[in-house]
Design an enzyme around this catalytic site. Structure first.
Site, mmCIF file in Angstrom:
data_model
loop_
_atom_site.group_PDB
_atom_site.id
_atom_site.type_symbol
_atom_site.label_atom_id
_atom_site.label_comp_id
_atom_site.label_asym_id
_atom_site.label_seq_id
_atom_site.Cartn_x
_atom_site.Cartn_y
_atom_site.Cartn_z
ATOM 1 N N TYR A 99 17.734 39.025 35.377
ATOM 2 C CA TYR A 99 19.120 39.468 35.157
ATOM 3 C C TYR A 99 19.529 39.185 33.711
ATOM 4 C CZ TYR A 99 24.261 39.137 35.931
ATOM 5 O OH TYR A 99 25.623 39.277 35.880
ATOM 6 N N LYS A 108 20.608 41.871 30.753
ATOM 7 C CA LYS A 108 21.973 41.827 30.190
ATOM 8 C C LYS A 108 21.932 41.656 28.672
ATOM 9 C CE LYS A 108 25.057 41.964 33.568
ATOM 10 N NZ LYS A 108 25.970 43.088 33.629
ATOM 11 N N THR A 119 33.007 34.337 32.512
ATOM 12 C CA THR A 119 32.391 33.227 33.255
ATOM 13 C C THR A 119 32.382 33.617 34.737
ATOM 14 O OG1 THR A 119 34.583 32.256 33.125
ATOM 15 C CG2 THR A 119 32.931 31.342 31.664
ATOM 16 N N VAL A 144 33.313 34.849 38.113
ATOM 17 C CA VAL A 144 34.490 35.583 38.592
ATOM 18 C C VAL A 144 34.627 35.365 40.103
ATOM 19 C CG1 VAL A 144 35.643 37.831 38.572
ATOM 20 C CG2 VAL A 144 33.819 37.359 36.918
ATOM 21 N N HIS A 190 27.742 34.482 45.139
ATOM 22 C CA HIS A 190 27.981 33.405 44.177
ATOM 23 C C HIS A 190 28.622 32.201 44.875
ATOM 24 C CE1 HIS A 190 27.783 36.741 41.092
ATOM 25 N NE2 HIS A 190 26.991 35.826 40.574
ATOM 26 N N LYS A 198 32.163 29.956 53.960
ATOM 27 C CA LYS A 198 31.764 28.783 54.754
ATOM 28 C C LYS A 198 32.971 28.031 55.302
ATOM 29 C CE LYS A 198 28.021 27.426 51.972
ATOM 30 N NZ LYS A 198 27.202 26.386 51.396
ATOM 31 N N TRP A 209 26.153 23.417 49.149
ATOM 32 C CA TRP A 209 24.780 23.425 48.634
ATOM 33 C C TRP A 209 24.729 22.701 47.287
ATOM 34 C CZ3 TRP A 209 23.098 29.194 49.743
ATOM 35 C CH2 TRP A 209 22.965 29.345 51.129
ATOM 36 N N ARG A 238 31.524 24.424 36.492
ATOM 37 C CA ARG A 238 31.665 25.845 36.156
ATOM 38 C C ARG A 238 33.107 26.175 35.760
ATOM 39 N NH1 ARG A 238 27.000 25.235 36.336
ATOM 40 N NH2 ARG A 238 25.443 26.252 37.641
HETATM 41 P P1 NDP Z 1 29.793 43.638 42.598
HETATM 42 O O1 NDP Z 1 28.499 43.349 43.288
HETATM 43 O O2 NDP Z 1 31.048 43.240 43.271
HETATM 44 O O3 NDP Z 1 29.873 45.162 42.251
HETATM 45 C C1 NDP Z 1 28.770 45.827 41.745
HETATM 46 C C2 NDP Z 1 29.172 47.247 41.504
HETATM 47 O O4 NDP Z 1 28.034 47.953 40.960
HETATM 48 C C3 NDP Z 1 29.567 47.978 42.792
HETATM 49 O O5 NDP Z 1 30.606 48.875 42.479
HETATM 50 C C4 NDP Z 1 28.297 48.739 43.154
HETATM 51 O O6 NDP Z 1 28.555 49.895 43.929
HETATM 52 C C5 NDP Z 1 27.798 49.095 41.764
HETATM 53 N N1 NDP Z 1 26.366 49.381 41.724
HETATM 54 C C6 NDP Z 1 25.344 48.536 42.005
HETATM 55 N N2 NDP Z 1 24.169 49.169 41.879
HETATM 56 C C7 NDP Z 1 24.452 50.451 41.518
HETATM 57 C C8 NDP Z 1 23.674 51.602 41.250
HETATM 58 N N3 NDP Z 1 22.323 51.571 41.319
HETATM 59 N N4 NDP Z 1 24.299 52.753 40.926
HETATM 60 C C9 NDP Z 1 25.650 52.805 40.862
HETATM 61 N N5 NDP Z 1 26.447 51.747 41.074
HETATM 62 C C10 NDP Z 1 25.859 50.591 41.417
HETATM 63 O O7 NDP Z 1 29.658 42.986 41.168
HETATM 64 P P2 NDP Z 1 30.779 42.341 40.224
HETATM 65 O O8 NDP Z 1 32.026 43.111 40.307
HETATM 66 O O9 NDP Z 1 30.758 40.883 40.494
HETATM 67 O O10 NDP Z 1 30.098 42.533 38.801
HETATM 68 C C11 NDP Z 1 30.514 43.550 37.892
HETATM 69 C C12 NDP Z 1 29.940 43.232 36.525
HETATM 70 O O11 NDP Z 1 30.406 41.968 36.104
HETATM 71 C C13 NDP Z 1 28.419 43.166 36.515
HETATM 72 O O12 NDP Z 1 27.933 43.802 35.358
HETATM 73 C C14 NDP Z 1 28.139 41.679 36.472
HETATM 74 O O13 NDP Z 1 26.928 41.416 35.843
HETATM 75 C C15 NDP Z 1 29.313 41.167 35.678
HETATM 76 N N6 NDP Z 1 29.639 39.770 35.876
HETATM 77 C C16 NDP Z 1 29.963 39.298 37.129
HETATM 78 C C17 NDP Z 1 30.253 37.961 37.284
HETATM 79 C C18 NDP Z 1 30.605 37.414 38.630
HETATM 80 O O14 NDP Z 1 30.836 36.202 38.716
HETATM 81 N N7 NDP Z 1 30.676 38.190 39.679
HETATM 82 C C19 NDP Z 1 30.221 37.010 36.152
HETATM 83 C C20 NDP Z 1 29.920 37.625 34.900
HETATM 84 C C21 NDP Z 1 29.630 38.937 34.784
HETATM 85 P P3 NDP Z 1 28.670 49.805 45.552
HETATM 86 O O15 NDP Z 1 29.970 49.094 45.843
HETATM 87 O O16 NDP Z 1 28.689 51.200 46.011
HETATM 88 O O17 NDP Z 1 27.475 49.023 46.000
#
Ligand code: NDP
Length: 317
Positions: A139, A143, A167, A169, A182, A190, A204, A211
């Site tokens: 990952y 990135k 950081t 989310v 996460h 839980k 865990w 964080r």
């Molecule tokens: P989610 O898992 O909640 O959402 C992921 C999104 O990506 C969904 O809308 C999903 O669509 C879409 N997606 C995944 N695979 C594909 C694909 N092959 N084609 C099209 N769409 C796709 O993730 P987050 O909202 O948590 O993360 C969003 C961004 O933020 C990411 O880039 C992540 O790396 C970054 N980020 C997240 C953090 C966190 O703590 N969560 C921290 C820092 C950065 P569907 O709903 O249809 O599956």
């Protein structure tokens, strides 16, 4: 009249995308139209499908969130898949955006891609200063290459491709799956179950890892600011301050409070803590936005617990 902006949000159905949606609905502008994509609209690992969805919506701006995202344990099991899927999505989005004449793309990095061995606090200049933690190298390297590609596109095509670095989310629409999610959504799920079954909470790890957590609705407000106002192409960390970093034990206590759970806590130390801490500096953000107010942690967690309870049957568990 201001030029109409058509903002395509990839990954719009997820945790961060829905945070942006909430923020944009609370701060509507007549010259902005947001289009939120999910994986059903287009599989962004597929270049032709990516082109087709850009042709359909003709965006002027892109917020690029779509990614294969997982917690520590999900990453450890599938580093190769995390690398390949995310590299393919990022390459498709950035190259198709450039081909289609999109000027500004705001992509999403993460503080968990920073070097494992580093000095603290980490800042935006340190992304490439050493290997990431071994648990999520797939990952992380995928990135980091967004930053490399942004630089290349901006140099060769005069684009304004930039990236933000959040950081951890949390908030509504998160992945609350216990094995793959996460830490915060895992704790929320839980504690919900423990309260229902009257059992102790098993956290865990030792609970000592630290964080910085950002509420998805606050992150949404900051994303809008980056889209509208931030002119740099260098990344910017979007985080609460260093003083707001908390231990996993404290996070569990906030969640217990959010559900009014009074049971015992047990620490399963056979589970990894991951990196002990990843303290990030938000000095660059504060230079631009000294008065930005983050939602207080107890309120943000309580709102998320309430959302989870109300949406248990449809949430990602
Ligand atoms: P989610 O898992 O909640 O959402 C992921 C999104 O990506 C969904 O809308 C999903 O669509 C879409 N997606 C995944 N695979 C594909 C694909 N092959 N084609 C099209 N769409 C796709 O993730 P987050 O909202 O948590 O993360 C969003 C961004 O933020 C990411 O880039 C992540 O790396 C970054 N980020 C997240 C953090 C966190 O703590 N969560 C921290 C820092 C950065 P569907 O709903 O249809 O599956």
């Amino acid at each position: 009249m201001a030029t109409q902006k058509r903002i395509l949000v990839t990954g719009g159905s997820g945790l961060v995308g829905q945070g942006i949606k909430a923020a944009s609905e609370a701060d509507k502008r007549s010259d902005e139209e947001f289009i939120y994509l999910c994986s059903k609209d287009a599989d962004l690992t597929d270049r032709e499908a990516t082109k087709a969805v850009f042709k359909k919506h003709q965006p002027t701006h892109v917020i690029h969130l779509a990614a294969k995202v997982g917690g520590l344990y999900g990453n450890m099991r599938a580093n190769l898949q995390f690398f390949r899927i995310n590299s393919a999505i990022n390459d498709n989005i950035l190259s198709v955006a450039q081909e289609m004449g999109v000027k500004k793309v705001v992509s999403c990095l993460s503080t968990c891609i920073f070097p494992n061995e580093t000095t603290y606090p980490i800042d935006e200049t340190m992304i490439h200063n050493g290997p990431p933690h071994d648990s999520n190298y797939g990952y992380s390297y995928a990135k980091r290459m967004i930053d490399v590609m942004n630089k290349g596109f901006n140099q060769q095509y005069d684009t304004e491709f930039t990236a933000v670095v959040p950081t951890n989310v949390f908030g509504p629409f998160d992945n609350f799956n216990l094995e793959e999610g996460h830490v915060m959504p895992g704790l929320i799920h839980k504690v919900y179950k423990c309260k229902e079954n009257n059992t102790p909470l098993t956290v865990w790890g030792t609970g000592r890892a630290r964080r910085q957590f950002i509420y998805s609705k606050d992150l949404g407000r900051l994303f809008l600011w980056v889209l509208r106002e931030y002119k740099e192409t260098e990344p910017i960390i979007l985080s609460v301050g260093e003083e707001d970093e908390i231990s996993i034990k404290e996070a569990a206590e906030f969640v217990a409070k959010g559900f009014d759970f009074k049971g015992d806590f047990v620490y399963d130390t056979t589970r990894s803590d991951g990196q002990y801490k990843k303290t990030a500096s938000n000095a660059k953000l504060r230079k631009y936005l000294p008065d930005f107010k983050f939602t207080p942690m107890d309120q943000a967690i309580r709102e998320t617990c309430e959302w989870f309870t109300a949406n248990y049957s449809t949430a990602r568990i």
